[in-house]
Enzyme design. Structure first.
Site, PDB file in Angstrom:
ATOM      1  N   GLU A  79      28.671  48.875  37.604  1.00 46.35           N
ATOM      2  CA  GLU A  79      28.831  47.952  38.680  1.00 46.35           C
ATOM      3  C   GLU A  79      28.468  48.765  40.251  1.00 46.35           C
ATOM      4  O   GLU A  79      28.167  48.240  41.158  1.00 46.35           O
ATOM      5  CB  GLU A  79      30.514  47.702  38.803  1.00 46.35           C
ATOM      6  CG  GLU A  79      30.991  47.046  37.481  1.00 46.35           C
ATOM      7  CD  GLU A  79      31.530  48.055  36.707  1.00 46.35           C
ATOM      8  OE1 GLU A  79      32.639  47.663  36.118  1.00 46.35           O
ATOM      9  OE2 GLU A  79      30.834  49.089  36.100  1.00 46.35           O
ATOM     10  N   CYS A 107      37.055  49.131  36.120  1.00 48.53           N
ATOM     11  CA  CYS A 107      37.933  49.852  36.415  1.00 48.53           C
ATOM     12  C   CYS A 107      38.499  49.941  37.717  1.00 48.53           C
ATOM     13  O   CYS A 107      37.992  48.978  38.258  1.00 48.53           O
ATOM     14  CB  CYS A 107      37.535  51.335  36.037  1.00 48.53           C
ATOM     15  SG  CYS A 107      36.291  52.000  37.237  1.00 48.53           S
ATOM     16  N   CYS A 110      35.672  50.417  40.627  1.00 50.38           N
ATOM     17  CA  CYS A 110      34.749  49.496  40.304  1.00 50.38           C
ATOM     18  C   CYS A 110      35.445  48.189  41.046  1.00 50.38           C
ATOM     19  O   CYS A 110      34.660  47.469  41.931  1.00 50.38           O
ATOM     20  CB  CYS A 110      34.079  49.227  39.083  1.00 50.38           C
ATOM     21  SG  CYS A 110      33.025  50.505  38.691  1.00 50.38           S
TER      22      CYS A 110
END
Length: 176
Positions: A79, A107, A110
């Site tokens: 990402e 996560c 990101c």
């Protein structure tokens, strides 16, 4: 006095405008397949198989996969790399009208970057029960105290995305 345009000229102009407005539309499944193709590249390079693409006006403007091992960089998530590519393409840090497709729920790092980038939509494949920050553990992309929120669609090609991760970690367990 208004200028009158003949019917043939009006139809010709209408058809030209219609043709110039048509853009190629693909389904969420199509774009997720593109993200899965990126995840497979990561798998082949012994990286956790996560892939991401960013779409703007029905065009893929960024594509990436995890590269933490290769770059020796803990921030080299699919990402993050795709966000950098999309920003360069648009020449703007704001990704306001973009959709990011990622095979695994982002996560905290990101998800935070997606909020900061002002991405419009997030579409992901499978949940990350360990680190997921969009629905599973916490929900940073729709935190009401932030000034920006993303539209989230989850579960697109979930089985394929999940299976790729399971296969990767199973092979790692067997070899190590």
């Amino acid at each position: 006095m208004p200028v009158r345009i003949g019917l043939g000229a009006r139809l010709s102009r209408l058809n030209h405008n219609r043709e110039s407005m048509i853009t190629e539309f693909h389904s969420h499944e199509y774009y997720m397949q593109q993200a899965i193709a990126e995840a497979k590249k990561a798998f082949e390079r012994d990286e956790v198989p996560v892939g991401a693409i960013i779409v703007y006006e029905n065009k893929i403007i960024a594509r990436s996969h995890n590269q933490r091992e290769m770059l020796l960089d803990p921030t080299a998530h699919a990402e993050m790399i795709a966000i950098t590519q999309a920003s360069a393409y648009l020449q703007n840090w704001r990704l306001s009208d973009t959709t990011i497709y990622v095979t695994l729920e982002p996560c905290a790092m990101c998800a935070g970057a997606l909020v900061q980038a002002r991405a419009k939509n997030l579409v992901y494949g499978t949940k990350d029960k360990k680190y997921g920050a969009c629905e599973s553990l916490i929900n940073l992309v729709n935190e009401p105290r932030f000034n920006h929120r993303l539209n989230v669609i989850s579960g697109i090609l979930e089985d394929e995305c999940s299976e790729l991760l399971k296969q990767f970690f199973l092979e790692r367990c067997r070899s190590g």
